[in-house]
Design an enzyme around this catalytic site. Sequence first.
Site, short mmCIF file in Angstrom:
data_model
loop_
_atom_site.label_atom_id
_atom_site.label_comp_id
_atom_site.label_asym_id
_atom_site.label_seq_id
_atom_site.Cartn_x
_atom_site.Cartn_y
_atom_site.Cartn_z
N ASP A 291 -5.23 8.11 3.87
CA ASP A 291 -6.54 7.69 4.39
C ASP A 291 -7.60 8.08 3.37
O ASP A 291 -7.82 9.26 3.14
CB ASP A 291 -6.80 8.38 5.74
CG ASP A 291 -7.98 7.76 6.49
OD1 ASP A 291 -8.80 7.07 5.84
OD2 ASP A 291 -8.08 7.97 7.71
N ARG B 289 -10.79 7.14 3.56
CA ARG B 289 -12.15 6.95 4.11
C ARG B 289 -12.96 8.24 4.03
O ARG B 289 -12.42 9.34 4.02
CB ARG B 289 -12.06 6.53 5.58
CG ARG B 289 -11.55 5.12 5.74
CD ARG B 289 -11.40 4.76 7.19
NE ARG B 289 -10.37 5.58 7.84
CZ ARG B 289 -10.02 5.44 9.10
NH1 ARG B 289 -10.63 4.54 9.86
NH2 ARG B 289 -9.08 6.19 9.63
#
Length: 198
Positions: free
Chosen positions: A124, A126
């Site tokens: 991930d 983000r």
Amino acid sequence: MKVQAKTKLPTVWGIFYMYAFSDLQNEPMPHLALLRNFDPSKPCLVRVHSECITGDLMGSTRCDCGDQFKSSMQKIGSEGGILLYLRQEGRGIGIINKMKVYNVQDEKGLNTVDANVHLGFEPDERTYETAVEMLKFFGLEQIRLLTNNPEKVEFLQKAGIEVIERVPVSGIVRSENKSYLKAKRDLMGHFLDLKDGQ
Ligand SMILES: [Zn+2]
């Protein structure tokens, strides 16, 4: 980053006000905030949604983003609140790489986390700094966050936004997205109840 434009946006979930945030005046993909009837004196209902063009727009059943987007807009539409639409497609790797990840999943039978790693990315990528900046712009220090993602809660808390309640955001469990949702639950710690027909 500053507000480059704001406008009234009638939607199927009610009338929202949309703000576009970016450093550049003509940024083609600014971060967006959709606001509806929020009362700054009460903890605000907030969804921090990362762009997923396939799920949000094209009805893809590989993930639950479209369901989460719609149910968040519906809830904010009826209770008031803010949805932040962050331009970090494909958990931060962009649409082209996300499509390659889908192919690796199909060809090698890898789950969503292992397929990202296989192509040299973090599971991930983000980040939520822009979300914090936008929430602070609107003067929000206490929020009720629509999410299943414990990392998002932790990031915002550390950045000084008090998450007084985590409001679960339910997607629909389908045969196509069940293994994806299981990977999110088991490998990324998301709070998900995966009973069929939910
Ligand atoms: Zn998605």
